[in-house]
Scaffold this active site. Sequence first.
Site, PDB file in Angstrom:
ATOM      1  N   THR A 184      -5.655   7.326   7.943  1.00  0.00           N
ATOM      2  CA  THR A 184      -6.534   7.677   6.568  1.00  0.00           C
ATOM      3  C   THR A 184      -5.893   5.897   6.021  1.00  0.00           C
ATOM      4  OG1 THR A 184      -3.850   7.826   5.669  1.00  0.00           O
ATOM      5  CG2 THR A 184      -5.183   9.612   6.186  1.00  0.00           C
ATOM      6  N   HIS A 238       3.935  10.683   5.809  1.00  0.00           N
ATOM      7  CA  HIS A 238       3.801   9.910   7.380  1.00  0.00           C
ATOM      8  C   HIS A 238       4.243  10.360   7.989  1.00  0.00           C
ATOM      9  CE1 HIS A 238      -0.714  10.450   5.570  1.00  0.00           C
ATOM     10  NE2 HIS A 238      -0.635  11.992   6.127  1.00  0.00           N
ATOM     11  N   HIS A 285       1.001  -1.315  -0.272  1.00  0.00           N
ATOM     12  CA  HIS A 285      -0.173   0.091  -0.091  1.00  0.00           C
ATOM     13  C   HIS A 285       1.070   1.595   0.118  1.00  0.00           C
ATOM     14  CE1 HIS A 285      -3.183  -1.980   0.935  1.00  0.00           C
ATOM     15  NE2 HIS A 285      -2.753  -2.902   1.908  1.00  0.00           N
ATOM     16  N   GLU A 307      -2.066  14.181   0.876  1.00  0.00           N
ATOM     17  CA  GLU A 307      -4.107  13.206   1.809  1.00  0.00           C
ATOM     18  C   GLU A 307      -5.124  14.688   1.690  1.00  0.00           C
ATOM     19  OE1 GLU A 307      -4.320   8.927   1.914  1.00  0.00           O
ATOM     20  OE2 GLU A 307      -3.988   9.600   4.381  1.00  0.00           O
ATOM     21  N   HIS A 362       5.000   6.918   6.270  1.00  0.00           N
ATOM     22  CA  HIS A 362       5.501   5.907   4.935  1.00  0.00           C
ATOM     23  C   HIS A 362       5.055   6.996   3.655  1.00  0.00           C
ATOM     24  CE1 HIS A 362       1.835   6.168   7.317  1.00  0.00           C
ATOM     25  NE2 HIS A 362       1.202   7.043   5.924  1.00  0.00           N
ATOM     26  N   HIS A 403       2.197   9.123   0.602  1.00  0.00           N
ATOM     27  CA  HIS A 403       1.476   8.471  -0.243  1.00  0.00           C
ATOM     28  C   HIS A 403       0.876   9.461  -1.253  1.00  0.00           C
ATOM     29  CE1 HIS A 403      -1.218   6.889   2.777  1.00  0.00           C
ATOM     30  NE2 HIS A 403      -0.916   7.764   3.235  1.00  0.00           N
TER      31      HIS A 403
END
Length: 356
Positions: free
Chosen positions: A219, A134, A80, A121, A109, A111
Amino acid sequence: MTLLIFTLGPLFFSSLVYGNFSYDGDDGPSHWGDKYKTCLGKYQSPIDIEVNDVQPASFPPVEFSNVQSPHKANMTNNGHTVMIQIVDTDVPTVSGGPLNGSYVFQQLHFHWGQNDKIGSEDLINNKSFSMELHAVFWKKSYESSEEAMKHPDGLTVLAYLYESKDEPNPIFEPIVSQISQITSTGSIATIDDPNVLSKLVAPDIVSAQNYYTYRGSLTTPPCLEIVQWIDFIDPLSISHEQLEVFRGIQSSEGANLTHNFRPVQPLNDRTIYYNSISGNTETKPTSASATSTTSTTTTTAVPTEAKGTTGTTNAPTTVSITPTNKNGSQHSGQERIWMTSPLAMLFGIVLLLPYQ
């Protein structure tokens, strides 16, 4: 005990993002609530931060500990995202700001989106950024990440926004040069640069005090509402080529993970606080798309958006911003005169009596 925490902690957080969910199709964000009812909660993340609606505040300084020390770190493709975790016991922590207590680093990590115009996000004034990092920390007083997950103030997440640029960001070179080693889901690589954590997580002392903060959730499923979010305002940079490398890893479905961001969620009755970089709580961020004439009143307040929970945060000194151009939102000048103290009114009447 510390060794046990750092042995079990990464496994626990990895399990959180190994669930049966995706960013597309029947397992996409719009269906997360079918399997994870907590994803239907009232105080979900991410959100759109409207600058004109934030509440200026003055929190204690955000402080990092042990972040600058060299750390052995592993980089993982969990299907992910690209996740980075340290594998030593020199525990980095963060405290201050809106946090009540010290929080221990667990993992960080990223996004990103299918193109450079989207990927973050949280949004600011409905603007998306190319990437969002994050950094996840759990509350030290709970003694383990597992226990922290059971409490409404169990986690804090530091969020860093990135804008795409032509020039590469040297900080990302050790990461992008090794992403090819973790293309497949579940693969792990040890990062060659022992200072990568400090470069990513510890911004300079000035920009570390310039942020938005609000109560929200994870999230990704199970979307637990246990997070104090700290979103640093000043965007950082990453090149187009560096972003493209992230899109080349495989997702848990076996396809390229071209995007992995959750759409924004309703703010509901939450308050977003803005901590001023200059300590001047009477002004809002200069990135505001519109300004209005305001009056200011200094007050002391505690964030109340997580109503009904036991979580607490540092109490900021806030400034209440009241628009003057909205009907019914503020008393007129004449009304304010009659709202003055009775003693002042009596003094005025005494002065006027000789002229009657």
